[in-house]
Design an enzyme around this catalytic site. Structure first.
Site, short mmCIF file in Angstrom:
data_model
loop_
_atom_site.label_atom_id
_atom_site.label_comp_id
_atom_site.label_asym_id
_atom_site.label_seq_id
_atom_site.Cartn_x
_atom_site.Cartn_y
_atom_site.Cartn_z
N PHE A 1 0.81 -1.22 0.00
CA PHE A 1 0.00 0.00 0.00
C PHE A 1 0.84 1.26 0.00
O PHE A 1 0.36 2.34 -0.38
CB PHE A 1 -0.94 0.02 1.23
CG PHE A 1 -0.27 0.47 2.51
CD1 PHE A 1 -0.11 1.83 2.78
CD2 PHE A 1 0.23 -0.44 3.42
CE1 PHE A 1 0.51 2.26 3.96
CE2 PHE A 1 0.87 -0.02 4.59
CZ PHE A 1 1.01 1.33 4.85
N LYS B 1 -1.14 -7.16 -9.16
CA LYS B 1 -2.11 -7.21 -8.05
C LYS B 1 -1.66 -6.15 -7.05
O LYS B 1 -0.82 -6.41 -6.21
CB LYS B 1 -2.11 -8.61 -7.41
CG LYS B 1 -3.40 -9.02 -6.73
CD LYS B 1 -3.88 -8.11 -5.62
CE LYS B 1 -3.12 -8.29 -4.33
NZ LYS B 1 -3.49 -7.26 -3.31
N GLU C 1 -4.95 -3.67 -1.94
CA GLU C 1 -6.40 -3.41 -1.90
C GLU C 1 -6.72 -2.15 -1.09
O GLU C 1 -7.84 -1.65 -1.14
CB GLU C 1 -7.15 -4.62 -1.33
CG GLU C 1 -6.84 -4.96 0.14
CD GLU C 1 -5.57 -5.79 0.34
OE1 GLU C 1 -4.60 -5.60 -0.42
OE2 GLU C 1 -5.55 -6.60 1.29
N CYS D 1 9.41 1.82 3.46
CA CYS D 1 10.32 0.72 3.79
C CYS D 1 11.73 1.26 4.00
O CYS D 1 12.58 0.57 4.55
CB CYS D 1 10.33 -0.33 2.70
SG CYS D 1 11.03 0.28 1.18
#
Ligand code: NAD
Length: 496
Positions: free
Chosen positions: A149, A173, A176, A281
């Site tokens: 995300f 992908k 979400e 990160c």
């Protein structure tokens, strides 16, 4: 309410979704979209579209492929503010930070524009008498990209340009939690002339991920996310015969040596600790203050933290909300655990002033001192605006702390001593190192990746290692003999 659906074979896929998820505006806490979750059948459809597109795309000339890349680059640059606005609306990071994400994404696209040079093979004439050898790198086929995300545009674009330019077709992908940026990017790729089916996007959760990991027509997986999921992706993907690069979580230490300029170090610690609410990160989550500068450094950090403006990312603030209420609550629970475990809470971000709606997912910058290596705020990746200061007695104590940590994504050393910096960059067991640079994300023509639990697999992301990952080598040995000289010879071919 926006419906966010898959993108398959060059268009939105508007079937009925069995499962959906809410997408929030983190600065208001309101649900702004409903995202479809892909079933295994939806993933099958996307992979089938990618598989159909592969033969023609693979054969498209380098010139044709890179011409799409150049057009995509121009479109992305022209629409960077739109992409940034979409990121801010679903992720929460402030607009300027979101625009920075798009800028770094452009570097990967620009690298892939030069792909003909990167995939150029070798040629050896007369490797044996009248025998020539040449090497080429060919695409793998359908590849899967699974992204987190925290960089909804940049991380997908770490992989798509190289994967596409080298002739692969892709199923992405995205997370979400903030899925809209990926669809906007797919539209830009289509406008750039990318043929239908070369890039497909499926939304969803573990169901979609597992379907990609197990799909026999998916040849490789590029993953970025948390370490437990990265490990799972690597193990499951490789056990299904796929090439996998899985980039995981981080705990990045910034070591401040006693001779460092403490104003420079404090600026860097605050910027890299609280930028994007610590949801990077490469965020600095631990400052290692080497004696005797700890007190002075903490005073300077605290002074700077007091000036930060927290609020809605569209209002010119320095730091926005966290991505979801659940994540904010989890990060806040680390603040409680730090207090319970005996760390000194210097700045408490809970309930601080905010320029934003009451329902937003707020947690203001928080600073702990005297953090110990056994405490949960030290051992876990908190992934929020919580900065821990650990005191170290010496350089040796500091380097041991960093090298004993299971993560090895990024690190930085702050010093004015070139010899000490050189020693640190040599001693440290971390994949990306900054010298007076707190967030040493490599430029697009190097490659990005950590060591140890921060990366599973042996290929780093983007740049030259990205090209290697998305291609396989073929070596061709050829001769054009005069039939009159041909004879049977059962010996193993020798080079003469
Ligand atoms: P995450 O691991 O929760 O999710 C990443 C992706 O995996 C998402 O697409 C998600 O839908 C999917 N996923 C989640 N749980 C899954 C499961 N059990 N099985 C299969 N798929 C699953 O990560 P996140 O919260 O979206 O992102 C934050 C994490 O990503 C942090 O740990 C951060 O350090 C890491 N990260 C690492 C890098 C890097 O380059 N090393 C870069 C960015 C983010």
């Amino acid at each position: 309410m926006t419906r966010i659906s898959h993108w398959i074979d060059g268009k939105p896929s508007l079937g009925v979704a069995e499962r959906t998820g809410d997408v929030y505006d983190p600065a208001t806490g309101e649900v702004t979209g409903i995202v479809d979750y892909a079933s295994a059948a939806d993933v099958d459809e996307a992979v089938a579209a990618a598989k159909r597109a592969f033969p023609a795309w693979r054969k498209a000339s380098l010139a044709a492929r890179t011409s799409v890349l150049f057009k995509f680059r121009d479109l992305l640059a022209a629409h960077r503010d739109d992409v940034a606005a979409i990121i801010t609306a679903e992720h929460g990071k402030v607009l300027d930070d979101a625009a920075g994400e798009v800028q770094r994404a452009l570097e990967s696209v620009e690298f892939a524009c030069g792909l003909p040079t990167a995939v150029r093979g070798g040629f050896s004439m007369n490797a044996s008498t009248a025998v020539d050898v040449h090497s080429v790198r060919e695409p793998l086929g359908v590849v899967g990209v699974i992204s987190p995300f925290n960089f909804p545009a940049m991380v997908p674009l770490w992989f798509l340009p190289n994967a596409i330019a080298t002739g692969n077709t892709v199923v992405l992908k995205p997370s979400e939690k903030d899925p809209s940026a990926s669809i906007y990017l797919a539209e830009l790729w289509a406008r750039a002339g990318l043929p239908d089916g070369v890039l497909n996007v499926v939304h969803g959760d573990k169901v979609a991920v597992d379907a990609l990991l197990e799909h026999p027509d998916v040849k490789a997986i590029s993953f970025v996310g948390s370490t437990p999921v990265a490990r799972y992706i690597y193990e499951t993907g490789t056990s299904h015969g796929k090439r996998v690069q899985a980039l995981g979580g981080a705990k990045n230490h910034m070591v401040v040596l006693p001779d460092a300029d403490l104003d420079v170090a404090a600026d860097a610690a605050v910027s890299a600790g609280f930028g994007s609410a610590g949801e990077r990160c490469m965020a600095i989550s631990v400052v290692v203050a080497v004696d005797p500068i700890g007190d002075e450094l903490i005073a300077k950090i605290t002074e700077r933290m007091a000036k930060l403006k927290i609020g809605d990312g569209r209002r010119g603030c320095d730091m926005g909300p966290l991505v979801t209420a659940a994540h904010r609550d989890k990060v806040a629970s680390y603040v409680e655990s730090g207090v319970a475990e005996g760390a000194e809470l210097v700045v408490d971000g809970r309930g601080g002033p905010v320029d934003g709606a009451a329902g937003g997912f707020w947690l203001n910058p928080t600073l702990f001192d005297k953090v110990g290596p056994q405490m949960k705020i030290y051992t876990d990746e908190v992934f929020g605006p919580v900065l821990s200061v650990v005191r170290a007695g010496s350089y040796d104590d500091a380097i041991k702390l960093v090298n004993d940590n299971p993560y090895g994504n990024g690190t930085a050393v702050f010093t004015r001593d070139g010899g000490a910096a050189r020693r640190y960059t040599d001693d440290v067991e971390v994949g990306m190192v900054g010298v007076n640079v707190p967030i040493p994300v490599p430029v697009g023509y190097y490659s990005f990746g950590g060591w140890k639990d921060s990366l599973f697999g042996d290929a780093h992301a983007y740049g030259p290692e990205g090209v290697q990952f998305f291609t396989r080598a073929k070596v061709v040995t050829s001769r054009w003999p005069d039939p009159a000289t041909s004879s049977v010879n059962l010996g193993f071919p020798r080079n003469e």
